[in-house]
Design an enzyme around this catalytic site. Structure first.
Site, PDB file in Angstrom:
ATOM      1  N   ASP A 113     -55.573  34.414 -41.735  1.00  0.00           N
ATOM      2  CA  ASP A 113     -54.606  33.336 -41.537  1.00  0.00           C
ATOM      3  C   ASP A 113     -54.415  32.450 -42.763  1.00  0.00           C
ATOM      4  OD1 ASP A 113     -53.832  33.842 -38.832  1.00  0.00           O
ATOM      5  OD2 ASP A 113     -55.821  33.189 -38.225  1.00  0.00           O
ATOM      6  N   ASP A 174     -48.509  38.777 -35.867  1.00  0.00           N
ATOM      7  CA  ASP A 174     -48.544  37.470 -36.529  1.00  0.00           C
ATOM      8  C   ASP A 174     -48.832  37.587 -38.023  1.00  0.00           C
ATOM      9  OD1 ASP A 174     -49.571  37.777 -33.872  1.00  0.00           O
ATOM     10  OD2 ASP A 174     -50.094  35.659 -33.783  1.00  0.00           O
ATOM     11  N   THR A 234     -52.147  43.998 -26.082  1.00  0.00           N
ATOM     12  CA  THR A 234     -51.847  42.593 -26.292  1.00  0.00           C
ATOM     13  C   THR A 234     -53.138  41.800 -26.163  1.00  0.00           C
ATOM     14  OG1 THR A 234     -50.368  40.775 -25.717  1.00  0.00           O
ATOM     15  CG2 THR A 234     -51.396  41.932 -23.885  1.00  0.00           C
ATOM     16  N   ARG A 246     -43.669  34.844 -28.465  1.00  0.00           N
ATOM     17  CA  ARG A 246     -43.982  34.404 -29.823  1.00  0.00           C
ATOM     18  C   ARG A 246     -44.226  35.601 -30.738  1.00  0.00           C
ATOM     19  NH1 ARG A 246     -47.834  31.099 -28.864  1.00  0.00           N
ATOM     20  NH2 ARG A 246     -49.586  31.767 -30.129  1.00  0.00           N
ATOM     21  N   TRP A 250     -42.488  36.142 -34.356  1.00  0.00           N
ATOM     22  CA  TRP A 250     -43.185  36.438 -35.622  1.00  0.00           C
ATOM     23  C   TRP A 250     -42.538  37.643 -36.299  1.00  0.00           C
ATOM     24  CZ3 TRP A 250     -45.204  32.163 -36.406  1.00  0.00           C
ATOM     25  CH2 TRP A 250     -46.237  31.565 -35.675  1.00  0.00           C
TER      26      TRP A 250
END
Length: 393
Positions: A113, A174, A234, A246, A250
């Site tokens: 991240d 993401d 998921t 979401r 992304w």
């Protein structure tokens, strides 16, 4: 004055009063309400150990996280963006303080991240001060750290280190968002390695993450020894086969951004295809703010996710600049209008450093569902800035 005349005058007055009240009820001073929310951020004192992530309206509690949390960079980014919108130097000074707290994350190789944390903070700061060499160095170092998680056999950057009993090499949709840090690091350093890793990761995601209807899976797990796909599942959506809202956002944003840096048409085509899935879905509400999962079982009695809408709204403004397809920018305008003329903006009497309500976080943990969440604010502000830029043009 006769009684009959008085009677008619009373009726006229009552009718005029009704129209006046009705007009007042429909009038919504979005600018004033937004500014009151911005002030809540300005009044929140810097805390290197407590980045505001979300807010429980029921408990009236701020969920605070350390800098290692994936959301930590968004708060500084929000301050930088409010500064860009208002030109109030107080937001800039506060943004600098919060941004500085993120710097140590440039060494954190336990997470993918880095883009969310470092580029949402230092990247936004560099946007306001393009000659800030310190910020440039931090971005490049962060890119080096992120690159250490790349596996050339898989052709991707590893996303998570937890849940090792289940996953061998998980890659989540993401992760496309973190590629912006790598692309920018190449522009800053002129080291093409970062750009090449970003392209390889995008290509692997493009090849494997999408279904025939152009929706995407959340998590793909790979065998790091041979690159084979172990499972498609998921983690935060309703089910392995559902379209987590979401996650779709992304994907749209990530491939639009990848096209910006590469001008590779296949990225643009995927962004357009997943945008079509999102915009034309039968379960997308009329106001454009999606439910947290397009396949959630109790629609229409399911929480919305304004953060997913904000991410898409921001991405579609950029996608519009490449395609001139007004479908995209019209969605973004509708999103902003509906957010600012309904109950999505927090009331001014709520003392919490957030702007929007009704984002949804992690359904697997039943946490942060239908609450103010910091990244919802980030992409909402980015949408405002991007639309403002388009209107100037």
């Amino acid at each position: 004055m006769t009684q009959k005349l008085i009677y008619y005058l009373l009726i006229l007055f009552s009718f005029s009063f009704f129209l006046s009240c009705n007009k007042q009820e429909k009038t919504y001073d979005a600018k004033s309400n937004l500014e009151s929310r911005y002030t809540k951020l300005l009044n929140y004192k810097p805390d290197s150990l407590g980045f505001p992530r979300s807010f429980s309206i029921l408990k009236k509690e701020i969920n605070k996280v350390p800098s290692k949390d994936w959301t930590s960079g968004f708060y500084a980014g929000n301050l930088w963006q409010i500064y860009e919108l208002t030109n109030n130097p107080d937001y800039k000074e506060l943004a600098k303080k919060w941004t500085a707290f993120i710097e140590k994350e440039k060494y954190n190789d336990k997470t993918h991240d880095m883009g969310f944390k470092v580029f949402s903070s230092f990247g936004q700061g560099l946007k306001q001060d393009q000659n800030n060499q310190e910020y440039k160095d931090i971005i490049v170092k962060s890119a080096q750290t992120l690159s250490s998680r790349y596996n050339d056999t898989v052709g991707s950057i590893r996303s998570w280190d937890f849940n090792k009993k289940k996953w061998s090499f998980p890659v989540i949709i993401d992760n496309m968002m973190n590629l912006e840090l790598l692309f920018e690091a190449t522009k800053i350093s002129e080291d093409s390695l970062f750009h090449k890793i970003a392209v390889k990761h995008a290509n692997t995601t493009l090849k494997n993450h999408f279904r025939k209807d152009n929706s995407c899976f959340h998590v793909l797990d790979y065998n790091p020894e041979n690159g084979a796909i172990r499972m498609k599942v998921t983690h935060q959506g309703f089910s392995d086969d559902s379209a987590w809202s979401r996650g779709q956002s992304w994907a749209i944003y990530g491939f639009t951004m990848a096209y910006r840096y590469t001008k590779d048409e296949k990225y643009l085509n995927q962004a357009k295809a997943t945008a079509a899935f999102f915009l034309n879905h039968k379960n997308l509400p009329e106001d454009g703010i999606p439910y947290w999962d397009f396949d959630a079982p109790n629609i229409p009695n399911e929480p919305r996710d304004v953060s997913a809408g904000a991410i898409v709204a921001s991405a579609l403004i950029e996608l519009y600049t490449y395609t001139k397809d007004e479908t995209y920018i019209n969605y973004s305008k509708k999103f902003l209008k509906n957010v600012q003329t309904s109950n999505y903006i927090l009331s001014s009497d709520i003392e919490a450093p957030f702007i929007l309500n009704h984002s949804s976080g992690d359904w697997s943990k039943r946490s942060e569902m239908d609450e103010p969440i910091v990244y919802g604010d980030y992409y909402f502000l980015e949408t405002l800035i991007r639309l403002k830029s388009q209107e100037k043009k």
